[in-house]
Design a protein around this motif. Structure first.
Motif, PDB file in Angstrom:
ATOM      1  N   UNK A   1      -2.963   5.045   6.760  1.00 41.48           N
ATOM      2  CA  UNK A   1      -4.186   5.190   5.964  1.00 41.48           C
ATOM      3  C   UNK A   1      -3.977   4.626   4.560  1.00 41.48           C
ATOM      4  N   UNK A   2      -2.817   4.938   3.959  1.00 43.68           N
ATOM      5  CA  UNK A   2      -2.508   4.385   2.637  1.00 43.68           C
ATOM      6  C   UNK A   2      -2.337   2.877   2.708  1.00 43.68           C
ATOM      7  N   UNK A   3      -1.648   2.405   3.743  1.00 44.59           N
ATOM      8  CA  UNK A   3      -1.419   0.972   3.906  1.00 44.59           C
ATOM      9  C   UNK A   3      -2.736   0.216   4.028  1.00 44.59           C
ATOM     10  N   UNK A   4      -3.678   0.778   4.771  1.00 43.71           N
ATOM     11  CA  UNK A   4      -4.973   0.128   4.969  1.00 43.71           C
ATOM     12  C   UNK A   4      -5.748   0.029   3.659  1.00 43.71           C
ATOM     13  N   UNK A   5      -5.796   1.119   2.920  1.00 43.48           N
ATOM     14  CA  UNK A   5      -6.542   1.123   1.663  1.00 43.48           C
ATOM     15  C   UNK A   5      -5.893   0.209   0.630  1.00 43.48           C
ATOM     16  N   UNK A   6      -4.555   0.262   0.520  1.00 46.21           N
ATOM     17  CA  UNK A   6      -3.858  -0.565  -0.465  1.00 46.21           C
ATOM     18  C   UNK A   6      -3.944  -2.046  -0.111  1.00 46.21           C
ATOM     19  N   UNK A   7      -3.924  -2.364   1.182  1.00 44.75           N
ATOM     20  CA  UNK A   7      -4.003  -3.768   1.598  1.00 44.75           C
ATOM     21  C   UNK A   7      -5.348  -4.379   1.218  1.00 44.75           C
ATOM     22  N   UNK A   8      -6.416  -3.654   1.475  1.00 47.92           N
ATOM     23  CA  UNK A   8      -7.737  -4.163   1.074  1.00 47.92           C
ATOM     24  C   UNK A   8      -7.829  -4.238  -0.446  1.00 47.92           C
ATOM     25  N   UNK A   9      -7.225  -3.273  -1.128  1.00 48.98           N
ATOM     26  CA  UNK A   9      -7.230  -3.296  -2.586  1.00 48.98           C
ATOM     27  C   UNK A   9      -6.516  -4.520  -3.147  1.00 48.98           C
ATOM     28  N   UNK A  10      -5.362  -4.876  -2.573  1.00 52.00           N
ATOM     29  CA  UNK A  10      -4.633  -6.036  -3.086  1.00 52.00           C
ATOM     30  C   UNK A  10      -5.351  -7.328  -2.713  1.00 52.00           C
ATOM     31  N   UNK A  11      -6.033  -7.345  -1.568  1.00 55.28           N
ATOM     32  CA  UNK A  11      -6.825  -8.533  -1.221  1.00 55.28           C
ATOM     33  C   UNK A  11      -7.928  -8.753  -2.261  1.00 55.28           C
ATOM     34  N   UNK A  12      -8.605  -7.666  -2.638  1.00 51.26           N
ATOM     35  CA  UNK A  12      -9.627  -7.768  -3.685  1.00 51.26           C
ATOM     36  C   UNK A  12      -8.987  -8.244  -4.989  1.00 51.26           C
TER      37      UNK A  12
ATOM     38  N   UNK B   1     -15.282   1.970  -1.455  1.00 52.22           N
ATOM     39  CA  UNK B   1     -15.146   2.481  -2.824  1.00 52.22           C
ATOM     40  C   UNK B   1     -13.689   2.726  -3.229  1.00 52.22           C
ATOM     41  N   UNK B   2     -12.890   3.474  -2.458  1.00 51.70           N
ATOM     42  CA  UNK B   2     -11.500   3.671  -2.897  1.00 51.70           C
ATOM     43  C   UNK B   2     -10.700   2.378  -2.977  1.00 51.70           C
ATOM     44  N   UNK B   3     -10.956   1.457  -2.047  1.00 55.18           N
ATOM     45  CA  UNK B   3     -10.247   0.176  -2.103  1.00 55.18           C
ATOM     46  C   UNK B   3     -10.699  -0.643  -3.304  1.00 55.18           C
ATOM     47  N   UNK B   4     -11.969  -0.562  -3.652  1.00 54.43           N
ATOM     48  CA  UNK B   4     -12.467  -1.295  -4.817  1.00 54.43           C
ATOM     49  C   UNK B   4     -11.891  -0.732  -6.114  1.00 54.43           C
ATOM     50  N   UNK B   5     -11.727   0.584  -6.172  1.00 52.93           N
ATOM     51  CA  UNK B   5     -11.115   1.187  -7.362  1.00 52.93           C
ATOM     52  C   UNK B   5      -9.671   0.710  -7.503  1.00 52.93           C
ATOM     53  N   UNK B   6      -8.916   0.749  -6.402  1.00 57.47           N
ATOM     54  CA  UNK B   6      -7.552   0.229  -6.442  1.00 57.47           C
ATOM     55  C   UNK B   6      -7.547  -1.260  -6.760  1.00 57.47           C
ATOM     56  N   UNK B   7      -8.500  -1.981  -6.149  1.00 58.17           N
ATOM     57  CA  UNK B   7      -8.593  -3.415  -6.377  1.00 58.17           C
ATOM     58  C   UNK B   7      -8.890  -3.758  -7.821  1.00 58.17           C
ATOM     59  N   UNK B   8      -9.653  -2.903  -8.504  1.00 58.68           N
ATOM     60  CA  UNK B   8      -9.966  -3.155  -9.907  1.00 58.68           C
ATOM     61  C   UNK B   8      -8.700  -3.124 -10.756  1.00 58.68           C
ATOM     62  N   UNK B   9      -7.872  -2.101 -10.558  1.00 55.50           N
ATOM     63  CA  UNK B   9      -6.628  -2.019 -11.334  1.00 55.50           C
ATOM     64  C   UNK B   9      -5.691  -3.169 -10.976  1.00 55.50           C
ATOM     65  N   UNK B  10      -5.711  -3.564  -9.719  1.00 56.50           N
ATOM     66  CA  UNK B  10      -4.861  -4.678  -9.284  1.00 56.50           C
ATOM     67  C   UNK B  10      -5.336  -5.994  -9.882  1.00 56.50           C
ATOM     68  N   UNK B  11      -6.642  -6.258  -9.802  1.00 53.54           N
ATOM     69  CA  UNK B  11      -7.154  -7.544 -10.308  1.00 53.54           C
ATOM     70  C   UNK B  11      -7.011  -7.640 -11.821  1.00 53.54           C
TER      71      UNK B  11
END
Length: 350
Positions: free
Chosen positions: A113-124, A221-231
């Motif tokens: 579950x963490x891997x899935x969310x973080x992977x989409x976040x890093x893609x963003x 939403x959670x992936x976008x929040x992670x993606x924001x900090x990543x981007x």
């Protein structure tokens, strides 16, 4: 034509390859051993008694001593450490007090579950952050450059819990654009067999498109929040790398020769920064995997961060140490993978 010199070079190359491979394996092994030592000794110095977590604080003294002996805590610390290494290498992280199941089984369940969310976040983060950084560097001093720099600063300054709560209040509660907490709506839960543990992949394997889009709706939403900090981090570093390359003489020469600006930016200036950028992306990805505790708590995401938080509140040291070890091992793996890609893309590092 094969010469004697060419024949003599082949064994040398093979020897260098084997030497490099041996050094790589030794480095990984020593790093992992250091991680094992840190997690073990931290587990022994924290003011939490693992015996009390099992038997309870009202257990008789005889029951307490019997449990302590059974858990091996009566043995010298060094002996306990070697037993711990053997258990970890055999996949035995102990039993979880919180769930009553082996910690290894719990980690297999929650980590995807963490891997899935973080992977989409890093893609963003990569898809949005890299072009943002390149554009900001190519338009240095412009209004868009200033705006992108502000986004980068917000990525460092805005607390993750605040952004997550605002996102839930706005995009879920008010606008209904995204799904709420959890991985799925409750009536979809348990309908797909966990083949890989990644709900998006498992739903497609099962042919359940409704579940796939529902999972994507909850992930947004959670992936976008992670993606924001990543981007924010990736865009800032990309801009810095590009500014350094755009100031080089070969870029000026290409412009003087009349090379189109698009080719100057992407072919001449961007190519050299791919190597350090891989390291930045790898570290950002590892950071998302290990730093998603707050996001998972806010969004009730059943990942390793939520599992670790619950284990800490329940003084479940086996679960805490197991989760910490897995996160550390993933960080080591991603870091070493970045080193390998670094060598592949940059012949000078071979």
């Amino acid at each position: 034509m094969v010469t004697a010199e060419t024949k003599s070079q082949a064994p040398n190359r093979a020897g260098r390859f084997l030497l490099g491979l041996g050094g790589f394996v030794l480095t990984v092994a020593l790093t992992f051993l250091g991680l094992l030592a840190i997690t073990f000794f931290i587990g022994r110095v924290v003011p939490i008694d693992p015996v009390l977590a099992v038997v309870g604080d009202r257990a008789p003294r005889a029951v307490y001593e019997a449990a302590r002996i059974e858990m091996g805590l009566d043995q010298p610390l060094l002996v306990q450490f070697f037993h711990y290494i053997g258990s970890v290498l055999s996949g035995d992280f102990g039993m979880s007090v919180s769930t009553g199941k082996p910690v290894f089984e719990d980690l297999k369940r929650v980590f995807p579950a963490t891997l899935e969310m973080a992977t989409i976040g890093i893609i963003i983060g990569v898809v949005v952050g890299v072009p943002m950084g390149v554009y900001a560097a190519s338009r240095q001093g412009s209004l868009m450059d200033q705006a992108i720099r502000v986004v980068g600063l917000l990525g460092y300054a805005v607390p993750a819990f605040w952004l997550g709560l605002v996102g839930l209040a706005l995009f879920y509660a008010r606008l209904k654009w995204v799904g709420g907490p959890g991985r799925l709506d409750i009536f979809y839960d348990g309908l797909v067999d966990p083949v890989s543990g990644l709900i998006l992949i498992d739903s497609l394997i099962a042919g359940e498109t409704d579940i796939f889009f529902n999972a994507l709706w909850h992930l947004a939403l959670p992936s976008s929040v992670l993606g924001f900090f990543s981007l924010a981090y990736i865009a800032r570093m990309t801009r810095s790398f590009m500014l350094d390359q755009l100031a080089q003489e070969y870029v000026t020469t290409a412009r003087v020769k009349g090379v189109p600006e698009r080719l100057v930016i992407w072919r001449h200036a961007f190519r050299p920064i791919r190597v350090p950028l891989i390291t930045v992306i790898g570290l950002s990805y590892a950071g998302l995997l290990e730093g998603s505790v707050m996001i998972e708590t806010i969004f009730s995401w059943p990942g390793i961060g939520n599992y670790l938080t619950t284990a800490l509140f329940n003084a479940d040291m086996n679960a805490v140490l197991g989760a910490t070890l897995v996160v550390g091992a993933v960080f080591i793996g991603i870091n070493k993978l970045s080193d390998v890609l670094y060598r592949v893309l940059d012949p000078r590092a071979r």
